[in-house]
Design a protein around this motif. Structure first.
Motif, PDB file in Angstrom:
ATOM      1  N   UNK A 162       0.829  -1.210   0.000  1.00 33.73           N
ATOM      2  CA  UNK A 162       0.000   0.000   0.000  1.00 33.73           C
ATOM      3  C   UNK A 162       0.864   1.261   0.000  1.00 33.73           C
ATOM      4  N   UNK A 163       2.065   1.154   0.552  1.00 37.32           N
ATOM      5  CA  UNK A 163       3.043   2.228   0.506  1.00 37.32           C
ATOM      6  C   UNK A 163       4.268   1.758  -0.257  1.00 37.32           C
ATOM      7  N   UNK A 164       4.902   2.679  -0.982  1.00 43.31           N
ATOM      8  CA  UNK A 164       6.165   2.359  -1.638  1.00 43.31           C
ATOM      9  C   UNK A 164       7.344   2.484  -0.686  1.00 43.31           C
ATOM     10  N   UNK A 165       7.247   3.388   0.274  1.00 46.33           N
ATOM     11  CA  UNK A 165       8.330   3.601   1.231  1.00 46.33           C
ATOM     12  C   UNK A 165       7.768   4.239   2.488  1.00 46.33           C
ATOM     13  N   UNK A 166       8.399   3.960   3.616  1.00 47.67           N
ATOM     14  CA  UNK A 166       8.028   4.583   4.885  1.00 47.67           C
ATOM     15  C   UNK A 166       9.288   4.891   5.667  1.00 47.67           C
ATOM     16  N   UNK A 167       9.240   6.005   6.385  1.00 47.29           N
ATOM     17  CA  UNK A 167      10.377   6.472   7.163  1.00 47.29           C
ATOM     18  C   UNK A 167       9.997   6.568   8.633  1.00 47.29           C
ATOM     19  N   UNK A 168      10.986   6.364   9.487  1.00 46.45           N
ATOM     20  CA  UNK A 168      10.876   6.660  10.919  1.00 46.45           C
ATOM     21  C   UNK A 168      11.875   7.768  11.202  1.00 46.45           C
ATOM     22  N   UNK A 169      11.410   8.818  11.855  1.00 48.32           N
ATOM     23  CA  UNK A 169      12.220  10.021  11.964  1.00 48.32           C
ATOM     24  C   UNK A 169      13.227  10.068  13.085  1.00 48.32           C
ATOM     25  N   UNK A 170      13.468   8.966  13.755  1.00 48.59           N
ATOM     26  CA  UNK A 170      14.429   8.961  14.853  1.00 48.59           C
ATOM     27  C   UNK A 170      13.722   8.807  16.187  1.00 48.59           C
ATOM     28  N   UNK A 171      14.442   8.286  17.169  1.00 46.42           N
ATOM     29  CA  UNK A 171      13.932   8.064  18.528  1.00 46.42           C
ATOM     30  C   UNK A 171      12.899   6.947  18.609  1.00 46.42           C
ATOM     31  N   UNK A 172      12.792   6.123  17.571  1.00 46.91           N
ATOM     32  CA  UNK A 172      11.948   4.934  17.686  1.00 46.91           C
ATOM     33  C   UNK A 172      12.693   3.875  18.491  1.00 46.91           C
ATOM     34  N   UNK A 173      11.938   2.959  19.087  1.00 50.33           N
ATOM     35  CA  UNK A 173      12.525   1.946  19.967  1.00 50.33           C
ATOM     36  C   UNK A 173      12.358   0.559  19.369  1.00 50.33           C
ATOM     37  N   UNK A 174      13.076  -0.394  19.945  1.00 50.33           N
ATOM     38  CA  UNK A 174      13.000  -1.777  19.473  1.00 50.33           C
ATOM     39  C   UNK A 174      11.559  -2.242  19.296  1.00 50.33           C
ATOM     40  N   UNK A 175      10.712  -1.920  20.274  1.00 55.86           N
ATOM     41  CA  UNK A 175       9.338  -2.455  20.243  1.00 55.86           C
ATOM     42  C   UNK A 175       8.494  -1.827  19.137  1.00 55.86           C
ATOM     43  N   UNK A 176       8.872  -0.650  18.656  1.00 52.68           N
ATOM     44  CA  UNK A 176       8.159  -0.050  17.519  1.00 52.68           C
ATOM     45  C   UNK A 176       8.497  -0.743  16.203  1.00 52.68           C
ATOM     46  N   UNK A 177       9.654  -1.400  16.142  1.00 53.73           N
ATOM     47  CA  UNK A 177      10.276  -1.753  14.871  1.00 53.73           C
ATOM     48  C   UNK A 177      10.439  -3.238  14.591  1.00 53.73           C
ATOM     49  N   UNK A 178      10.759  -4.024  15.620  1.00 55.24           N
ATOM     50  CA  UNK A 178      11.275  -5.376  15.383  1.00 55.24           C
ATOM     51  C   UNK A 178      10.319  -6.242  14.576  1.00 55.24           C
ATOM     52  N   UNK A 179       9.045  -6.252  14.939  1.00 56.58           N
ATOM     53  CA  UNK A 179       8.093  -7.106  14.216  1.00 56.58           C
ATOM     54  C   UNK A 179       7.926  -6.631  12.779  1.00 56.58           C
ATOM     55  N   UNK A 180       7.723  -5.330  12.591  1.00 54.92           N
ATOM     56  CA  UNK A 180       7.531  -4.803  11.242  1.00 54.92           C
ATOM     57  C   UNK A 180       8.767  -5.010  10.375  1.00 54.92           C
ATOM     58  N   UNK A 181       9.944  -4.939  10.970  1.00 55.61           N
ATOM     59  CA  UNK A 181      11.186  -5.149  10.231  1.00 55.61           C
ATOM     60  C   UNK A 181      11.186  -6.512   9.552  1.00 55.61           C
ATOM     61  N   UNK A 182      10.869  -7.553  10.297  1.00 52.64           N
ATOM     62  CA  UNK A 182      10.856  -8.894   9.710  1.00 52.64           C
ATOM     63  C   UNK A 182       9.759  -9.026   8.663  1.00 52.64           C
ATOM     64  N   UNK A 183       8.604  -8.426   8.916  1.00 57.09           N
ATOM     65  CA  UNK A 183       7.503  -8.518   7.961  1.00 57.09           C
ATOM     66  C   UNK A 183       7.887  -7.848   6.641  1.00 57.09           C
ATOM     67  N   UNK A 184       8.526  -6.685   6.705  1.00 54.59           N
ATOM     68  CA  UNK A 184       9.002  -6.012   5.490  1.00 54.59           C
ATOM     69  C   UNK A 184      10.039  -6.878   4.777  1.00 54.59           C
ATOM     70  N   UNK A 185      10.977  -7.400   5.523  1.00 57.97           N
ATOM     71  CA  UNK A 185      12.048  -8.231   4.941  1.00 57.97           C
ATOM     72  C   UNK A 185      11.474  -9.456   4.245  1.00 57.97           C
ATOM     73  N   UNK A 223      17.218   7.625  12.299  1.00 57.07           N
ATOM     74  CA  UNK A 223      16.315   7.682  11.146  1.00 57.07           C
ATOM     75  C   UNK A 223      16.399   6.370  10.366  1.00 57.07           C
ATOM     76  N   UNK A 224      15.231   5.833   9.996  1.00 59.93           N
ATOM     77  CA  UNK A 224      15.136   4.536   9.325  1.00 59.93           C
ATOM     78  C   UNK A 224      14.279   4.652   8.069  1.00 59.93           C
ATOM     79  N   UNK A 225      14.487   3.701   7.147  1.00 59.30           N
ATOM     80  CA  UNK A 225      13.667   3.664   5.941  1.00 59.30           C
ATOM     81  C   UNK A 225      13.321   2.219   5.599  1.00 59.30           C
TER      82      UNK A 225
END
Length: 269
Positions: free
Chosen positions: A199-222, A247-249
């Motif tokens: 649904x999105x081509x790209x998404x960014x996180x602007x910094x100060x995100x934590x492990x719990x915001x990211x870890x699950x989505x990271x694997x799903x994207x991968x 900052x992440x993409x």
């Protein structure tokens, strides 16, 4: 039983446990959604409610009782350094997008990953209001409600199909013209999963995100054929002493490579 067989059995057991627990947690969060809830601010500006705590308690009871040897890292639990010595650690955000949740909006979710050493191996992100259950196991692809999902191919920049902090994404524009982005998504995990489902081509996180915001989505994207890294292109490591990230993409692989190259040539100040 051989070690490989043991690992296969454990993975299947943990995948079933994760699915069952996150779906139950989503039902609990839904039952409290749009009700009168006590809420308060922790830290500088992070909202938390009694629903966050109730969902955290349920997940901790379900997951830790079944896997007592695993570590635990949750936004709503006191950190315990013993997690650093564990091969496996659950990384949990009971309600990702608490502001959206408290405002009665739909863009929140339950997000849980199982990390082996520094990398996620199982992931579930559940948005109960929209009945979307994302799941991934390392090496086995990603699904949304049991159907496979895939990040979009190509390397072009279509800004209405991108999400994240506008001043950051604006740096990808070749002109100074105003750009229009995808409407804001309150949950960062859900924002990233929108890349996995195309649904999105790209998404960014602007910094100060934590492990719990990211870890699950990271694997799903991968597992959806995309890539999620620091803006430098460096891999993200989890269950370290420091759990805050810059900052992440996340994007399909070709587009991700173009974005990383762009910022290498035009680094942020």
């Amino acid at each position: 039983m051989a070690d490989a067989d043991t690992d296969d059995w454990t993975k299947a057991r943990d995948a079933a446990l994760l699915t069952r627990s996150v779906q139950e947690a989503g039902r609990l969060a839904s039952s409290l959604f749009r009700t009168e809830l006590k809420n308060w601010i922790k830290g500088a500006s992070s909202p938390v409610s009694e629903a966050d705590i109730a969902v955290n308690d349920l997940l901790e009871q379900q997951l830790r009782s079944a896997t007592p040897g695993y570590g635990w890292l949750s936004e709503e639990s006191a950190d315990n350094a013993t997690r650093l010595d564990r091969r496996f650690t659950w990384i949990v955000d009971p309600i990702d997008g608490t502001r959206a949740y408290l405002a009665g909006r739909e863009d929140w979710c339950v997000s849980v990953a199982l990390v082996e050493n520094a990398s996620p191996v199982l992931a579930a992100v559940y948005a109960p209001v929209t009945e979307e259950f994302f799941f991934a196991a390392r090496g086995q692809g990603a699904t949304l409600n049991d159907s496979g999902v895939h990040a979009t191919a190509g390397s072009d920049f279509d800004f209405p199909r991108m999400a994240g902090p506008k001043p950051l994404v604006q740096r990808l524009s070749p002109t100074s013209d105003e750009i229009t982005l995808f409407p804001r998504i309150g949950s960062l995990a859900l924002r990233l999963c929108r890349v996995a489902q195309g649904r999105l081509d790209a998404a960014f996180a602007g910094g100060q995100s934590r492990d719990w915001d990211l870890a699950a989505a990271n694997l799903i994207v991968q597992e959806a054929g995309g890539k999620m890294t620091a803006l430098s292109g460096d891999a993200i490591e989890y269950n370290r002493r420091e759990v805050t990230h810059g900052v992440l993409v996340a994007a399909g692989r070709e587009r991700h490579a173009r974005i990383v190259e762009h910022f290498r040539n035009r680094p942020l100040p």
